[in-house]
Design a protein around this motif. Structure first.
Motif, PDB file in Angstrom:
ATOM      1  N   GLY A  64       0.876  -1.628   0.036  1.00 32.21           N
ATOM      2  CA  GLY A  64      -0.194  -0.004  -0.215  1.00 32.21           C
ATOM      3  C   GLY A  64       0.662   1.391  -0.089  1.00 32.21           C
ATOM      4  O   GLY A  64       2.046   1.063  -0.215  1.00 32.21           O
ATOM      5  N   LYS A  67       0.657   7.302   1.943  1.00 32.71           N
ATOM      6  CA  LYS A  67      -0.825   8.215   1.865  1.00 32.71           C
ATOM      7  C   LYS A  67      -1.735   7.787   0.996  1.00 32.71           C
ATOM      8  O   LYS A  67      -1.309   6.640   0.348  1.00 32.71           O
ATOM      9  CB  LYS A  67      -0.544   9.295   2.037  1.00 32.71           C
ATOM     10  CG  LYS A  67       1.316  10.092   3.293  1.00 32.71           C
ATOM     11  CD  LYS A  67       1.329  11.573   2.740  1.00 32.71           C
ATOM     12  CE  LYS A  67       2.126  11.378   3.774  1.00 32.71           C
ATOM     13  NZ  LYS A  67       2.403  11.727   5.595  1.00 32.71           N
ATOM     14  N   GLY A  69      -4.564   6.048   1.539  1.00 34.34           N
ATOM     15  CA  GLY A  69      -5.417   4.596   1.707  1.00 34.34           C
ATOM     16  C   GLY A  69      -6.359   4.804   2.269  1.00 34.34           C
ATOM     17  O   GLY A  69      -7.358   4.363   2.038  1.00 34.34           O
ATOM     18  N   GLY A  70      -6.610   5.787   3.312  1.00 37.21           N
ATOM     19  CA  GLY A  70      -7.136   6.396   4.124  1.00 37.21           C
ATOM     20  C   GLY A  70      -7.080   5.588   5.458  1.00 37.21           C
ATOM     21  O   GLY A  70      -8.245   5.054   6.689  1.00 37.21           O
ATOM     22  N   THR A  71      -5.649   4.150   5.563  1.00 39.44           N
ATOM     23  CA  THR A  71      -5.999   3.618   6.474  1.00 39.44           C
ATOM     24  C   THR A  71      -5.010   3.914   7.086  1.00 39.44           C
ATOM     25  O   THR A  71      -3.691   4.908   6.239  1.00 39.44           O
ATOM     26  CB  THR A  71      -5.792   1.566   5.619  1.00 39.44           C
ATOM     27  OG1 THR A  71      -4.733   1.892   4.603  1.00 39.44           O
ATOM     28  CG2 THR A  71      -7.053   1.926   5.761  1.00 39.44           C
ATOM     29  N   ALA A  72      -3.908   3.178   8.168  1.00 37.55           N
ATOM     30  CA  ALA A  72      -2.831   3.514   8.723  1.00 37.55           C
ATOM     31  C   ALA A  72      -1.470   2.702   7.951  1.00 37.55           C
ATOM     32  O   ALA A  72      -1.993   1.599   6.944  1.00 37.55           O
ATOM     33  CB  ALA A  72      -2.845   3.072  10.223  1.00 37.55           C
ATOM     34  N   ARG A  73      -0.558   3.679   7.748  1.00 44.27           N
ATOM     35  CA  ARG A  73       0.617   2.863   7.140  1.00 44.27           C
ATOM     36  C   ARG A  73       0.758   1.924   7.754  1.00 44.27           C
ATOM     37  O   ARG A  73       1.354   1.495   9.029  1.00 44.27           O
ATOM     38  CB  ARG A  73       1.576   4.149   7.203  1.00 44.27           C
ATOM     39  CG  ARG A  73       1.905   4.691   8.474  1.00 44.27           C
ATOM     40  CD  ARG A  73       2.850   6.000   8.295  1.00 44.27           C
ATOM     41  NE  ARG A  73       2.902   6.113   9.802  1.00 44.27           N
ATOM     42  CZ  ARG A  73       3.869   7.634  10.615  1.00 44.27           C
ATOM     43  NH1 ARG A  73       4.091   8.295   8.967  1.00 44.27           N
ATOM     44  NH2 ARG A  73       3.833   8.226  11.466  1.00 44.27           N
ATOM     45  N   HIS A  74       1.621   0.941   7.052  1.00 45.88           N
ATOM     46  CA  HIS A  74       2.159  -0.458   7.178  1.00 45.88           C
ATOM     47  C   HIS A  74       2.634  -0.787   6.392  1.00 45.88           C
ATOM     48  O   HIS A  74       3.382  -1.482   5.091  1.00 45.88           O
ATOM     49  CB  HIS A  74       0.530  -1.674   7.494  1.00 45.88           C
ATOM     50  CG  HIS A  74      -0.489  -1.353   7.904  1.00 45.88           C
ATOM     51  ND1 HIS A  74      -0.321  -1.719   9.810  1.00 45.88           N
ATOM     52  CD2 HIS A  74      -1.577  -1.358   8.213  1.00 45.88           C
ATOM     53  CE1 HIS A  74      -0.818  -0.841  10.644  1.00 45.88           C
ATOM     54  NE2 HIS A  74      -1.938  -0.702   9.666  1.00 45.88           N
TER      55      HIS A  74
END
Length: 208
Positions: A64, A67, A69-74
């Motif tokens: 992913g 930034k 994606g609307g979710t936390a960074r992993h």
């Protein structure tokens, strides 16, 4: 030293000479403590570990975008928050396998036997043979002998079958063959009961 021998009916059956090298030692608390601690630790099972994030075979490739994606960074699928990831703060391997010198273990058993002689709670019976495996009959015999609440009975090659069956329903009675004699069970009992055959086996065990 000499000790009186009785039958299960609490009748006198002569005397027996006990080997002073086995039954006449001065008990030492430090030796007994070492042997009991070793014995109890050996009885513990291995505490199995869980797989943490460093032990799990999953990709460490970043997935992913950083930034948008609307979710936390992993950046790692091995993280504990993912299904299949490693466990956070998991259990560690603990293997209880202590060692103790054979001479110390043998000395501890001798001292445990000697402590019962010194306390006057060692009883020697001719045998523990019963005609029938009747719990009520065995309970009457024990009442006559006045052995206390927690009793350890050690027989010779094997415990008499009828005695083993009859004592299985009685709380506080434990029976062992001579080969199973151990420090923890001896010290844990209020009274130690040995048969003639058990005395011979124990003395031969140390002298052999």
């Amino acid at each position: 030293m000499k000790l009186k021998v009785q039958t299960l009916d609490a009748k006198a059956k002569g005397d027996i000479d006990l080997n002073d090298d086995v039954f006449g030692l001065e008990p030492r608390a430090d030796i007994l403590h070492r042997v009991v601690t070793w014995q109890r630790e050996k009885a513990r099972g291995t505490a199995r570990p869980t797989r943490e994030r460093g032990d799990v075979a999953r990709t460490g490739k970043k997935f992913g975008n950083q930034k948008g994606g609307g979710t936390a960074r992993h950046g790692n699928r091995r993280a504990p928050i993912f299904i299949g990831g490693g466990k956070a703060h998991g259990a560690r391997l603990r293997d209880f396998n202590p060692s103790l010198n054979k001479k110390i273990r043998a000395l501890g058993l001798k001292m445990a036997l000697s402590s019962k002689v010194k306390a006057g709670t060692l009883f020697v019976l001719e045998n523990v043979e019963l005609k029938d495996a009747k719990t009520k009959a065995l309970q009457a015999h024990i009442g006559k002998l006045g052995l206390g609440k927690k009793i350890l009975v050690i027989d010779g090659e094997a415990v008499n079958d009828n005695f083993r069956k009859a004592s299985a329903n009685l709380v506080g009675i434990n029976s062992l063959p001579a080969v199973g004699a151990n420090v923890y069970d001896i010290l844990n009992a209020d009274s130690l009961v040995l048969t003639r055959a058990a005395v011979e086996k124990l003395e031969a065990r140390f002298n052999g």
